[in-house]
Motif scaffolding. Sequence first.
Motif, PDB file in Angstrom:
ATOM      1  N   TYR A  26      11.842  -1.674  44.092  1.00 17.55           N
ATOM      2  CA  TYR A  26      11.700  -2.313  42.538  1.00 17.55           C
ATOM      3  C   TYR A  26      10.402  -2.699  42.037  1.00 17.55           C
ATOM      4  O   TYR A  26       9.839  -3.226  43.142  1.00 17.55           O
ATOM      5  CB  TYR A  26      12.693  -3.416  42.476  1.00 17.55           C
ATOM      6  CG  TYR A  26      12.881  -3.832  41.081  1.00 17.55           C
ATOM      7  CD1 TYR A  26      13.231  -3.231  39.834  1.00 17.55           C
ATOM      8  CD2 TYR A  26      12.364  -5.063  40.799  1.00 17.55           C
ATOM      9  CE1 TYR A  26      13.396  -3.643  38.657  1.00 17.55           C
ATOM     10  CE2 TYR A  26      12.219  -5.627  39.460  1.00 17.55           C
ATOM     11  CZ  TYR A  26      12.974  -4.863  38.612  1.00 17.55           C
ATOM     12  OH  TYR A  26      12.722  -5.422  37.224  1.00 17.55           O
ATOM     13  N   LYS A  27       9.860  -2.162  40.987  1.00 12.45           N
ATOM     14  CA  LYS A  27       8.372  -2.562  40.535  1.00 12.45           C
ATOM     15  C   LYS A  27       8.964  -3.935  39.698  1.00 12.45           C
ATOM     16  O   LYS A  27       9.508  -3.767  38.731  1.00 12.45           O
ATOM     17  CB  LYS A  27       7.836  -1.463  40.072  1.00 12.45           C
ATOM     18  CG  LYS A  27       6.380  -2.128  39.177  1.00 12.45           C
ATOM     19  CD  LYS A  27       5.734  -0.763  38.591  1.00 12.45           C
ATOM     20  CE  LYS A  27       5.335   0.286  39.618  1.00 12.45           C
ATOM     21  NZ  LYS A  27       4.436   1.430  38.571  1.00 12.45           N
ATOM     22  N   GLN A  29       8.742  -6.155  36.991  1.00 12.74           N
ATOM     23  CA  GLN A  29       8.458  -6.218  35.518  1.00 12.74           C
ATOM     24  C   GLN A  29       8.023  -7.629  34.812  1.00 12.74           C
ATOM     25  O   GLN A  29       8.351  -8.749  35.535  1.00 12.74           O
ATOM     26  CB  GLN A  29       9.720  -5.758  34.665  1.00 12.74           C
ATOM     27  CG  GLN A  29      10.077  -4.519  35.146  1.00 12.74           C
ATOM     28  CD  GLN A  29       9.062  -3.323  35.173  1.00 12.74           C
ATOM     29  OE1 GLN A  29       8.734  -2.959  33.998  1.00 12.74           O
ATOM     30  NE2 GLN A  29       9.060  -2.523  36.207  1.00 12.74           N
ATOM     31  N   LYS A  30       7.536  -7.336  33.822  1.00 12.82           N
ATOM     32  CA  LYS A  30       7.008  -8.858  32.798  1.00 12.82           C
ATOM     33  C   LYS A  30       8.419  -9.600  32.617  1.00 12.82           C
ATOM     34  O   LYS A  30       9.351  -9.140  32.396  1.00 12.82           O
ATOM     35  CB  LYS A  30       6.297  -8.561  31.575  1.00 12.82           C
ATOM     36  CG  LYS A  30       5.934  -9.738  30.727  1.00 12.82           C
ATOM     37  CD  LYS A  30       5.339  -9.077  29.808  1.00 12.82           C
ATOM     38  CE  LYS A  30       4.769 -10.551  28.977  1.00 12.82           C
ATOM     39  NZ  LYS A  30       3.847  -9.978  27.686  1.00 12.82           N
ATOM     40  N   ASP A  32      10.201 -10.972  34.636  1.00 16.72           N
ATOM     41  CA  ASP A  32      11.147 -10.880  35.963  1.00 16.72           C
ATOM     42  C   ASP A  32      11.136 -12.280  36.865  1.00 16.72           C
ATOM     43  O   ASP A  32       9.868 -12.938  36.803  1.00 16.72           O
ATOM     44  CB  ASP A  32      10.849  -9.914  36.874  1.00 16.72           C
ATOM     45  CG  ASP A  32      11.737  -8.512  36.573  1.00 16.72           C
ATOM     46  OD1 ASP A  32      12.370  -8.651  35.652  1.00 16.72           O
ATOM     47  OD2 ASP A  32      11.083  -7.498  37.122  1.00 16.72           O
ATOM     48  N   VAL A  62       3.382  -8.777  38.110  1.00 14.39           N
ATOM     49  CA  VAL A  62       3.853  -7.486  37.638  1.00 14.39           C
ATOM     50  C   VAL A  62       3.386  -6.471  38.263  1.00 14.39           C
ATOM     51  O   VAL A  62       2.203  -6.499  38.859  1.00 14.39           O
ATOM     52  CB  VAL A  62       3.422  -7.654  36.110  1.00 14.39           C
ATOM     53  CG1 VAL A  62       3.749  -6.513  35.470  1.00 14.39           C
ATOM     54  CG2 VAL A  62       4.151  -8.655  35.445  1.00 14.39           C
TER      55      VAL A  62
END
Length: 271
Positions: A26-27, A29-30, A32, A62
Amino acid sequence: MRRWLLVLWLFVSITYGLSSYFLVHYKIQKNDTLYSISLDFGVSPSLILDWNPGLTPWNLKVGQIIIIPQPPGYMYTVQKGDNLDIIAKRFFTTPVLIKEANHLTSDIIYVGQKLFIPESAIGKAFNDEKFFIWPVYGTISSGYGWRIHPITGKYSFHSGIDIAAPTGTPIFAAESGIVEFAGVNGGYGLMVKIKSSSYEHVYGHLSQIDVYEGQYVKKGQLIGRVGSTGLSTGPHLHFEIRVREKAVNPLNYLPSKIWVLKKELVGAGGE
């Protein structure tokens, strides 16, 4: 998010064959947070920390890639002298459940092999005859009380018990509570301190910490891994129970046996 995970699981199963688990990369994200990610994927923050050593709720960036297992579970690397029975005891579960999760057709395993332990299988053999449970499966190598310190050689008071176990053995919360401290603390090395309504628990010499300060953890939740950090002669867990900040003998509070298989599972692994 949950529907997307189901579709992804079906895709992976069809592509690579029906597997008991898969790993999501999982990348970040803003906006998160560790907690929001844990909710999205239906896993605990501790599980995410265990799969991503060095990660904390405060160093998410991020674009950073983290690993999340689906379904929730932990990885164990087979070490010299291990067998399925021993590994099952370390996770307080049964060999049969480990074999099913890893599609093993025999009891043969090898050093370095990675075994997936589903979270749903963990704790089947917790002995809950008392209010606390044993935090780790191992052998008591040093008791509570006065002793000759194995490193300093000085006569000193040992405020807990040492439970010898291989590096990487899972450590579970002996009681539910709030994490008051998680980090390096002198001779304790990597240490976790959890406070409940009446007690404080100290877990020392960890190789990895899987909780963070302010986190609420449930009894039986994995909080870290056994190590030999700090002032230590080898891999073990130093475990303390404190009442009003005064150390007491943990053996007076722990169950008489470390590992007790529930009656309904006796036929699924035995004792």
